[in-house]
Design a protein around this motif. Structure first.
Motif, PDB file in Angstrom:
ATOM      1  N   LEU A 290      29.026  28.732  -7.967  1.00 50.99           N
ATOM      2  CA  LEU A 290      28.421  29.109  -6.690  1.00 50.99           C
ATOM      3  C   LEU A 290      29.007  28.274  -5.555  1.00 50.99           C
ATOM      4  CD1 LEU A 290      24.677  29.338  -7.835  1.00 50.99           C
ATOM      5  CD2 LEU A 290      26.214  31.252  -7.330  1.00 50.99           C
ATOM      6  N   ASP A 291      29.131  28.888  -4.383  1.00 55.43           N
ATOM      7  CA  ASP A 291      29.604  28.190  -3.182  1.00 55.43           C
ATOM      8  C   ASP A 291      28.460  27.325  -2.635  1.00 55.43           C
ATOM      9  OD1 ASP A 291      30.471  27.348  -0.704  1.00 55.43           O
ATOM     10  OD2 ASP A 291      31.237  29.307  -0.084  1.00 55.43           O
ATOM     11  N   PRO A 292      28.623  26.001  -2.602  1.00 53.79           N
ATOM     12  CA  PRO A 292      27.508  25.140  -2.165  1.00 53.79           C
ATOM     13  C   PRO A 292      27.155  25.289  -0.690  1.00 53.79           C
ATOM     14  CG  PRO A 292      29.506  23.839  -2.449  1.00 53.79           C
ATOM     15  CD  PRO A 292      29.811  25.210  -2.982  1.00 53.79           C
ATOM     16  N   LEU A 293      28.053  25.883   0.098  1.00 46.76           N
ATOM     17  CA  LEU A 293      27.832  25.969   1.550  1.00 46.76           C
ATOM     18  C   LEU A 293      27.366  27.355   1.998  1.00 46.76           C
ATOM     19  CD1 LEU A 293      30.986  23.987   2.763  1.00 46.76           C
ATOM     20  CD2 LEU A 293      28.685  23.129   2.313  1.00 46.76           C
ATOM     21  N   THR A 294      27.115  28.259   1.048  1.00 45.89           N
ATOM     22  CA  THR A 294      26.693  29.619   1.390  1.00 45.89           C
ATOM     23  C   THR A 294      25.356  29.932   0.724  1.00 45.89           C
ATOM     24  OG1 THR A 294      29.006  30.319   1.505  1.00 45.89           O
ATOM     25  CG2 THR A 294      27.351  32.056   1.359  1.00 45.89           C
ATOM     26  N   ARG A 295      24.442  30.539   1.472  1.00 40.42           N
ATOM     27  CA  ARG A 295      23.134  30.888   0.916  1.00 40.42           C
ATOM     28  C   ARG A 295      23.309  31.881  -0.238  1.00 40.42           C
ATOM     29  NH1 ARG A 295      19.456  29.000   4.845  1.00 40.42           N
ATOM     30  NH2 ARG A 295      20.422  28.769   6.907  1.00 40.42           N
ATOM     31  N   VAL A 296      22.428  31.767  -1.247  1.00 40.56           N
ATOM     32  CA  VAL A 296      22.623  32.539  -2.472  1.00 40.56           C
ATOM     33  C   VAL A 296      22.520  34.044  -2.222  1.00 40.56           C
ATOM     34  CG1 VAL A 296      21.899  30.643  -3.957  1.00 40.56           C
ATOM     35  CG2 VAL A 296      20.193  32.296  -3.170  1.00 40.56           C
ATOM     36  N   GLY A 297      21.637  34.454  -1.326  1.00 35.65           N
ATOM     37  CA  GLY A 297      21.514  35.879  -1.018  1.00 35.65           C
ATOM     38  C   GLY A 297      22.802  36.440  -0.450  1.00 35.65           C
ATOM     39  N   LYS A 298      23.451  35.666   0.394  1.00 39.32           N
ATOM     40  CA  LYS A 298      24.706  36.107   0.992  1.00 39.32           C
ATOM     41  C   LYS A 298      25.811  36.201  -0.058  1.00 39.32           C
ATOM     42  CE  LYS A 298      27.831  35.187   4.875  1.00 39.32           C
ATOM     43  NZ  LYS A 298      28.139  34.293   6.017  1.00 39.32           N
ATOM     44  N   GLN A 299      25.806  35.284  -1.031  1.00 42.02           N
ATOM     45  CA  GLN A 299      26.818  35.327  -2.083  1.00 42.02           C
ATOM     46  C   GLN A 299      26.657  36.572  -2.952  1.00 42.02           C
ATOM     47  OE1 GLN A 299      27.934  31.574  -4.059  1.00 42.02           O
ATOM     48  NE2 GLN A 299      26.470  30.508  -2.741  1.00 42.02           N
ATOM     49  N   ILE A 300      25.416  36.936  -3.260  1.00 47.22           N
ATOM     50  CA  ILE A 300      25.178  38.150  -4.049  1.00 47.22           C
ATOM     51  C   ILE A 300      25.569  39.387  -3.245  1.00 47.22           C
ATOM     52  CG2 ILE A 300      23.436  39.540  -5.224  1.00 47.22           C
ATOM     53  CD1 ILE A 300      21.858  36.922  -5.660  1.00 47.22           C
ATOM     54  N   ALA A 301      25.202  39.400  -1.960  1.00 48.61           N
ATOM     55  CA  ALA A 301      25.531  40.543  -1.095  1.00 48.61           C
ATOM     56  C   ALA A 301      27.042  40.718  -0.973  1.00 48.61           C
ATOM     57  CB  ALA A 301      24.912  40.344   0.286  1.00 48.61           C
ATOM     58  N   GLU A 302      27.775  39.613  -0.966  1.00 52.05           N
ATOM     59  CA  GLU A 302      29.234  39.689  -0.869  1.00 52.05           C
ATOM     60  C   GLU A 302      29.831  40.394  -2.085  1.00 52.05           C
ATOM     61  OE1 GLU A 302      33.093  36.675  -0.350  1.00 52.05           O
ATOM     62  OE2 GLU A 302      31.052  35.876  -0.470  1.00 52.05           O
ATOM     63  N   VAL A 303      29.287  40.087  -3.275  1.00 48.69           N
ATOM     64  CA  VAL A 303      29.762  40.748  -4.499  1.00 48.69           C
ATOM     65  C   VAL A 303      29.515  42.255  -4.413  1.00 48.69           C
ATOM     66  CG1 VAL A 303      29.385  40.957  -6.989  1.00 48.69           C
ATOM     67  CG2 VAL A 303      29.450  38.697  -5.924  1.00 48.69           C
TER      68      VAL A 303
END
Length: 584
Positions: free
Chosen positions: A114-127
């Protein structure tokens, strides 16, 4: 987001994953290395195939080859077909379209995934947006739905959290949410529960099982945990030196293995002894047998006399006011010379804090700590330094605890340079050679660097460094959790033999209850900063007195598929009954 149920494999053998004569060769400075040789296997829709074997057997290389993620110095041959597409030889554009949509991967360590500097919701949305034409708002909404689906509480709020604000189990659930975001046909899980405590591990396995059943997703599970295999897999493939030596239904392979290597691998697995309905009188009888029987004088037995370390009513508070965190609350225990005390509990239970208090690294807010008879609170800095020379420490990850810029000999000699400055270089070399002999490593290893060694060899180097001063107390914090079962067995055997020879006390911190039951004479069960229960291992882990310890034991998977099915059904029924009582 609704789950899509895939049809089961038909009689013609429609497979989500099909490997045919897969080979992988790495080009190195010393020549080509054949990591995988002639591997053929398949995964059907809705099926879980476990790929097991020791470190270096090639199982992770097979998983990476199936994703098209091999490094640039690797060359793959044969076929690796995922949902009709041959990964071997496919261009990067085609592979990018497959990854995250047709095939996804759950890695061992979510903190690095996981990217430590990005909110988890945004990381899932990016996928989601990488593979689907949806608006940012729709992707964010689906990310919240996915977090809810994988069991994250308050998903709307958690979607705005950063990875460091979540627990280890929650981070792993986020990684799983990302992996299933586009409903892949194949999910590759590489050691998905290794770093998790037993209750979180059970929850993650329940989650993966439910997702596979709901969507018909095929799962390739890479693991060295045979209990996890028994709990989760339909079939098993055993790898040894880059090749598959045995494959079959999970019950056949785990209960009736045919290959000698599989038999050796299973014989090295520590097995949790489980008592059914046995009376308290029998528990007392077993405790008396262990206290007075032949094993009382063996390594790990507790002789009378002054303890090596003793915590008395210790409390530790970090911070102040409303932000204060009570890490330990009135904890008391002692470890005597020649004895092994197991410290177990879930993540956040306080076991690591208790071990750091014992080491003198954390000063207690209340209570007292006695090390080799000296009260640490009343000991001056110079005397405390001398006391610490009598402590050896073995940490979970030898890669992080050994300096990659130093040779093995320099790493092992470091405590000598700090605590025995008057020794000559030749005397240090002699002591390093002697301790390498003790941990069953050849003396020539001293000239190599840690990265040139296997995981088990590196952990033995850590053990050699901890024992080079012949300490009176050894603190081992999860020393075998990252090791495969045969290497784990060898490391524990070395510690036991050296304890018998040197007579040191051992504080053994672990979340592996089967290992603790095998290795420690007494155990302390930690929960929310308190010592929930403690006593002889034979009595405490066979006949626990508290519901918490019983739940902890029920969450441990055992490497027998038949027994494990019954244990899982009983555990889920107990959890369901508990939820019903809460709602009532």
């Amino acid at each position: 987001m609704s789950a899509v149920r895939r049809p089961a494999a038909d009689a013609s053998g429609g497979h989500i994953l099909d490997l045919d004569d897969l080979g992988v060769v790495f080009t190195t400075e010393t020549g080509p290395v054949q990591a995988v040789r002639g591997v053929s296997l398949h995964v059907a829709p809705g099926e879980t195939l476990a790929l097991v074997g020791e470190s270096g057997s090639g199982k992770s290389t097979v998983a990476l080859a199936a994703m098209g993620l091999l490094s640039g110095n690797a060359r793959a041959t044969g076929r690796a077909v995922v949902d009709g597409t041959d990964i071997v030889g496919a261009d990067e554009e085609r592979l990018s379209g497959l990854r995250g949509s047709t095939v996804s991967m759950v890695f061992q360590e979510p903190a690095t995934a996981l990217d430590p500097l990005t909110r988890v919701g945004k990381q899932i949305a990016e996928v989601i947006r990488n593979h689907r034409r949806v608006s940012a708002a729709d992707a964010a909404e689906r990310a919240v739905e996915l977090l809810r689906r994988v069991g994250i509480p308050e998903p709307e709020q958690r979607a705005r959290a950063y990875p460091f604000q979540l627990s280890g189990g929650q981070r792993q659930r986020v990684v799983i949410a990302m992996a299933i975001a586009n409903e892949p046909a194949l999910l590759i899980a590489d050691e998905p529960t290794t770093a998790l405590d037993v209750t979180v591990q059970a929850e993650i396995l329940d989650l993966l099982r439910r997702l596979a059943e709901e969507t018909g997703t095929g799962v390739l599970l890479v693991t060295h945990n045979m209990g996890v295999v028994a709990d989760f897999a339909d079939r098993v493939a055993v790898m040894y030196q880059g090749a598959i030596v045995e494959t079959g239904p999970v019950e056949d392979v785990l209960l009736r293995p045919s290959h000698d290597y599989t038999k050796r691998l299973l014989s090295a697995v520590p097995r949790l002894s489980v008592a059914e309905a046995v009376g308290a009188a029998r528990a007392d009888e077993q405790a008396d047998e262990q206290a007075d029987g032949p094993g009382a004088d063996a390594p790990g037995a507790a002789p009378a006399g002054q303890p090596a370390v003793e915590l008395t009513d210790v409390s530790v508070v970090f911070g102040r006011g409303k932000q204060a965190v009570h890490a330990l609350k009135g904890v008391s225990f002692a470890v005597h010379p020649g004895e092994t005390l197991g410290l177990v509990g879930e993540s956040g239970s306080g076991k690591s804090s208790a071990s750091r208090v014992a080491l003198g690294l954390i000063a207690p807010t209340a209570g007292s700590v006695t090390l080799f008879g000296a009260d640490l609170a009343r000991t001056r800095a110079r005397a405390r330094r001398a006391l610490r020379a009598g402590i050896g420490v073995v940490l979970q990850d030898p890669v992080a605890s050994l300096d990659a810029r130093m040779t093995v000999g320099e790493c092992v000699a470091e405590p000598l340079r700090i605590h025995r400055r008057k020794l000559s270089g030749r005397e240090r070399e002699a002591l390093v050679a002697a301790v390498l002999d003790r941990v069953r490593l050849p003396r020539e290893v001293a000239r190599r660097t840690p990265r040139e060694l296997s995981g088990g060899q590196r952990q033995r180097v850590s053990l050699a460094r901890a024992l080079v001063l012949e300490p009176r107390l050894l603190v081992a914090d999860e020393p075998t959790s990252a090791l495969d079962v045969s290497v784990q067995e060898a490391v524990l055997e070395v510690i036991g033999e050296l304890q018998e020879e040197l007579g040191f006390a051992c504080l053994f911190v672990s979340h592996d209850l089967a290992v603790v039951q095998q290795f420690a004479r007494r155990v302390v069960v930690m929960r929310a900063g308190r010592a929930e229960e403690q006593g002889l291992t034979s009595a405490t882990l066979l006949h626990p007195e508290t519901d918490y310890t019983r739940r902890l034991l029920a969450a441990v998977p055992v490497p027998d598929p038949v027994v494990q099915r019954g244990r899982r059904a009983e555990r889920l029924a107990t959890l369901a009954a508990g939820r019903t009582e809460e709602q009532g």
